[in-house]
Write a protein that holds these residues in place. Sequence first.
Motif, short mmCIF file in Angstrom:
data_model
loop_
_atom_site.label_atom_id
_atom_site.label_comp_id
_atom_site.label_asym_id
_atom_site.label_seq_id
_atom_site.Cartn_x
_atom_site.Cartn_y
_atom_site.Cartn_z
N ALA A 1 23.78 44.89 54.42
CA ALA A 1 22.87 45.42 53.39
C ALA A 1 22.84 44.47 52.20
N PRO A 2 22.12 43.35 52.33
CA PRO A 2 22.14 42.32 51.28
C PRO A 2 21.65 42.82 49.92
N GLY A 3 20.82 43.85 49.92
CA GLY A 3 20.30 44.35 48.65
C GLY A 3 21.09 45.51 48.07
N LEU A 4 22.23 45.81 48.66
CA LEU A 4 23.01 46.98 48.26
C LEU A 4 23.53 46.86 46.83
N LEU A 5 23.51 47.98 46.13
CA LEU A 5 24.12 48.08 44.80
C LEU A 5 25.42 48.85 44.94
N ALA A 6 26.42 48.49 44.17
CA ALA A 6 27.70 49.19 44.19
C ALA A 6 27.96 49.81 42.83
N VAL A 7 28.50 51.01 42.85
CA VAL A 7 28.91 51.65 41.60
C VAL A 7 30.27 51.09 41.22
N VAL A 8 30.33 50.42 40.09
CA VAL A 8 31.59 49.85 39.59
C VAL A 8 31.72 50.17 38.11
N HIS A 9 32.93 50.05 37.62
CA HIS A 9 33.18 50.21 36.19
C HIS A 9 33.21 48.82 35.58
N ASP A 10 32.33 48.58 34.61
CA ASP A 10 32.23 47.24 34.03
C ASP A 10 33.13 47.03 32.82
N GLY A 11 34.04 47.96 32.60
CA GLY A 11 34.93 47.87 31.46
C GLY A 11 34.59 48.89 30.38
N THR A 12 33.34 49.31 30.38
CA THR A 12 32.96 50.32 29.39
C THR A 12 32.26 51.52 30.03
N ALA A 13 31.61 51.29 31.17
CA ALA A 13 30.84 52.38 31.79
C ALA A 13 30.69 52.12 33.28
N LEU A 14 30.30 53.17 33.99
CA LEU A 14 29.95 53.02 35.40
C LEU A 14 28.55 52.43 35.48
N VAL A 15 28.40 51.43 36.31
CA VAL A 15 27.09 50.77 36.45
C VAL A 15 26.83 50.49 37.92
N LEU A 16 25.56 50.30 38.24
CA LEU A 16 25.15 49.87 39.58
C LEU A 16 25.02 48.36 39.55
N THR A 17 25.83 47.69 40.34
CA THR A 17 25.87 46.23 40.34
C THR A 17 25.50 45.69 41.71
N PRO A 18 24.63 44.69 41.79
CA PRO A 18 24.33 44.10 43.10
C PRO A 18 25.61 43.58 43.77
N MET A 19 25.72 43.93 45.04
CA MET A 19 26.91 43.46 45.78
C MET A 19 27.03 41.94 45.75
N ALA A 20 25.89 41.26 45.75
CA ALA A 20 25.92 39.80 45.74
C ALA A 20 26.58 39.26 44.47
N GLU A 21 26.54 40.04 43.39
CA GLU A 21 27.24 39.61 42.17
C GLU A 21 28.74 39.85 42.27
N LEU A 22 29.12 40.82 43.12
CA LEU A 22 30.55 41.09 43.30
C LEU A 22 31.18 40.07 44.24
N LEU A 23 30.35 39.43 45.05
CA LEU A 23 30.86 38.43 45.99
C LEU A 23 29.89 37.25 46.07
N PRO A 24 29.88 36.44 45.02
CA PRO A 24 29.00 35.27 45.08
C PRO A 24 29.51 34.28 46.12
N HIS A 25 28.62 33.54 46.69
CA HIS A 25 28.98 32.51 47.67
C HIS A 25 29.73 33.11 48.85
N LYS A 26 29.24 34.25 49.35
CA LYS A 26 29.92 34.90 50.48
C LYS A 26 29.94 33.98 51.70
N TYR A 27 30.79 34.31 52.63
CA TYR A 27 30.89 33.54 53.86
C TYR A 27 29.59 33.64 54.63
N VAL A 28 29.13 32.54 55.16
CA VAL A 28 27.94 32.50 55.99
C VAL A 28 28.32 31.87 57.32
N GLY A 29 28.28 32.65 58.37
CA GLY A 29 28.67 32.16 59.67
C GLY A 29 27.46 31.81 60.52
#
Length: 162
Positions: A118-146
């Motif tokens: 799901a390349p477009g998936l958003l994840a609920v994470v806490h950014d230090g001040t609030a819960l936010v929806l963050t693109p998974m690609a930002e949580l794992l930049p430069h992911k493995y590409v096989g």
Amino acid sequence: MTGRLVPNPAAGCGDPVIRSLAGAAFATIQDRYVQERHQIAAAILDDDGGIHLGLHVDAMVGRAAVCAEAGALSAARLSTHAPLAAVAAVRYPKPREPAQARLVPPCGLCRELLLDHAPGLLAVVHDGTALVLTPMAELLPHKYVGTKWPTPTLPCPNPNRI
Ligand SMILES: [Zn+2]
């Protein structure tokens, strides 16, 4: 709640997607928690508004454990081909822990797995001040590409000439 849930990355804790996914994951782990067996539940929202649940399955050998997000991904794929929109996971505290249940970000393995499916998936994470929806690609930049399936062409020079 009425209407289709649509993730809004700019929304905060009051966002209906965050509340729905967090609520579903919390209700699941509250109901299914077993110490040292099931400590996290996850909920994935698909583009059609369906919510799919997964339960962490612990193991005597840590590497054999299965994350709640993987279970939710499997449940989603069992019931729909719709693209997946957002994910949240809730960890239930052990009895000796004073803390309350809390949202947890996907682990590194789940970031790889979820981005593969799901390349477009958003994840609920806490950014230090609030819960936010963050693109998974930002949580794992430069992911493995096989080489298992087609991937975008990388804008880099021929690695044989580096
Ligand atoms: Zn994980």
